[in-house]
Write a protein that holds these residues in place. Structure first.
Motif, short mmCIF file in Angstrom:
data_model
loop_
_atom_site.label_atom_id
_atom_site.label_comp_id
_atom_site.label_asym_id
_atom_site.label_seq_id
_atom_site.Cartn_x
_atom_site.Cartn_y
_atom_site.Cartn_z
N SER A 31 -4.98 2.52 -10.11
CA SER A 31 -6.38 2.93 -10.21
C SER A 31 -6.48 4.37 -10.70
O SER A 31 -5.50 5.13 -10.63
N ALA A 32 -7.66 4.73 -11.17
CA ALA A 32 -7.90 6.12 -11.61
C ALA A 32 -7.69 7.08 -10.45
O ALA A 32 -7.16 8.18 -10.62
N LYS A 33 -8.08 6.64 -9.25
CA LYS A 33 -7.93 7.48 -8.04
C LYS A 33 -6.44 7.74 -7.76
O LYS A 33 -6.02 8.87 -7.50
N SER A 64 -6.38 -2.07 -3.89
CA SER A 64 -6.51 -1.43 -5.20
C SER A 64 -5.91 -2.31 -6.30
O SER A 64 -5.86 -3.53 -6.16
N ALA A 65 -5.44 -1.65 -7.36
CA ALA A 65 -5.04 -2.35 -8.58
C ALA A 65 -4.00 -3.44 -8.34
O ALA A 65 -4.14 -4.57 -8.82
N ARG A 66 -2.95 -3.11 -7.58
CA ARG A 66 -1.87 -4.08 -7.40
C ARG A 66 -2.38 -5.36 -6.74
O ARG A 66 -1.98 -6.47 -7.10
N VAL A 108 0.84 -1.20 0.00
CA VAL A 108 0.00 0.00 0.00
C VAL A 108 0.89 1.25 0.00
O VAL A 108 0.51 2.29 -0.52
N MET A 109 2.09 1.12 0.58
CA MET A 109 2.95 2.30 0.70
C MET A 109 4.16 2.27 -0.24
O MET A 109 4.95 3.18 -0.26
N MET A 110 4.24 1.20 -1.06
CA MET A 110 5.46 1.05 -1.86
C MET A 110 5.20 0.20 -3.10
O MET A 110 4.44 -0.76 -3.05
N PHE A 145 -4.31 5.42 -2.73
CA PHE A 145 -3.75 4.18 -3.30
C PHE A 145 -2.64 4.42 -4.33
O PHE A 145 -2.39 3.60 -5.20
N ALA A 146 -1.92 5.56 -4.16
CA ALA A 146 -0.81 5.84 -5.08
C ALA A 146 0.39 4.94 -4.84
O ALA A 146 1.31 4.91 -5.65
N GLY A 147 0.43 4.19 -3.75
CA GLY A 147 1.53 3.25 -3.54
C GLY A 147 1.20 1.86 -4.08
O GLY A 147 2.07 1.01 -4.23
#
Length: 309
Positions: A259-261, A295-297, A193-195, A240-242
């Motif tokens: 994800s789009a977010k 999320s996506a990952r 989530v963080m990496m 969710f940028a990680g």
């Protein structure tokens, strides 16, 4: 050794909802009372798979089983990982209802697709001792440099991590990552989530590693292996940028999937840094993220198994 693959195992949900058993330490989840939660999650899943396939990423999609009532089955990367030597690892899961996600019949689909399975390394007995290590959610594997980055949490036990590293010949890079919840610092449930670790860069929320020595050590390992560091903020992590994964599409083209977010939360500068190395592929996963807290990952279990032919 390869760091990225062009083939993914993905599980289409049939009973998706907020999982009350994981919400105790996944602070990303929200409960949406809506009869269409599963239907919307299925739509997001199908659209996501279409986008991956459109750029030449191969997906082996299996259907969840309604009778098992497994709300998080859409996140298979937590219970299984696939390796270039033909080995598969099965992992011990924190939530009892997530243990039912481990379905060995899925492996027959991989063999039908021409993948070779040599051995299954099973860590699931650790559940009897309440010890957990949730696959490539808990560990970020640098397969090329044979390092396993892991933020210790209720779902990532240090001794189990070391056992995995001994079995699969990885060097453990251990640290603690926290997030602010109601004014307190609490462990982030999954490292991914963080990496995110790509071939030439790492996206990482350094602000979550409160201990300066640990932060320095993680950076040392990443820089030692030539990774460009793309730092994200804790606020971006909450978008969710990680939680991203680099994959390979047609004509060896590389994509960073998110994800789009997550995509929307990135700054122009961060996007430029990523696009130096690969294209961004994003898809709307709003319902999956909100209720599932992943999320996506998390939705993609990478297949590195050798081919039989």
């Amino acid at each position: 050794m390869r760091q990225i693959t062009d083939t993914l195992l993905m599980v289409r949900p049939v009973a998706f909802r907020m999982n009350e058993q994981t919400a105790v330490n996944n602070y990303f989840q929200e409960d949406i009372k809506n009869a269409d939660v599963n239907k919307q999650a299925q739509q997001e899943f199908d659209d996501f798979v279409k986008k991956l396939n459109a750029v030449g990423v191969k997906t082996i999609v299996v259907d969840d089983v309604i009778e098992e009532d497994t709300p998080d089955s859409i996140f298979p990367n937590n219970w299984v990982s696939f390796h270039e030597n033909g080995n598969i690892a099965l992992y011990p899961m924190f939530a009892p209802n997530r243990r039912k996600e481990r379905r060995l019949e899925y492996f027959a689909r991989l063999e039908e697709a021409g993948f070779k399975i040599n051995n299954i390394v099973d860590y699931t007995a650790a559940e009897e001792d309440d010890l957990f290590l949730e696959g490539t959610g808990s560990m970020l594997l640098d397969r090329v440099n044979q390092k396993a980055y892991c933020a210790i949490s209720p779902r990532a036990d240090e001794d189990l991590l070391i056992e995995f590293c001994e079995d699969f010949e990885f060097t453990p890079v251990i640290f603690t990552a926290n997030q602010s919840v109601d004014g307190k610092r609490k462990p982030i449930y999954h490292t991914n989530v963080m990496m995110c670790l790509a071939e030439e860069f790492a996206v990482i929320c350094l602000d979550t590693i409160d201990d300066a020595k640990e932060r320095k050590n993680v950076l040392k390992h990443l820089k030692q292996d030539g990774k460009e560091i793309i730092a994200i903020s804790e606020a971006q992590m909450h978008e969710f940028a990680g939680n991203m994964l680099q994959v390979q599409g047609a004509f060896d083209k590389k994509y960073l999937v998110m994800s789009a977010k997550a995509h929307g939360s990135l700054t122009k500068e961060q996007i430029t840094k990523i696009e130096k190395h690969c294209e961004i592929l994003s898809s709307d996963l709003h319902m999956i993220e909100t209720c599932g807290g992943g999320s996506a990952r998390c939705m993609m279990a990478e297949i590195f198994l050798p081919k039989t032919n």
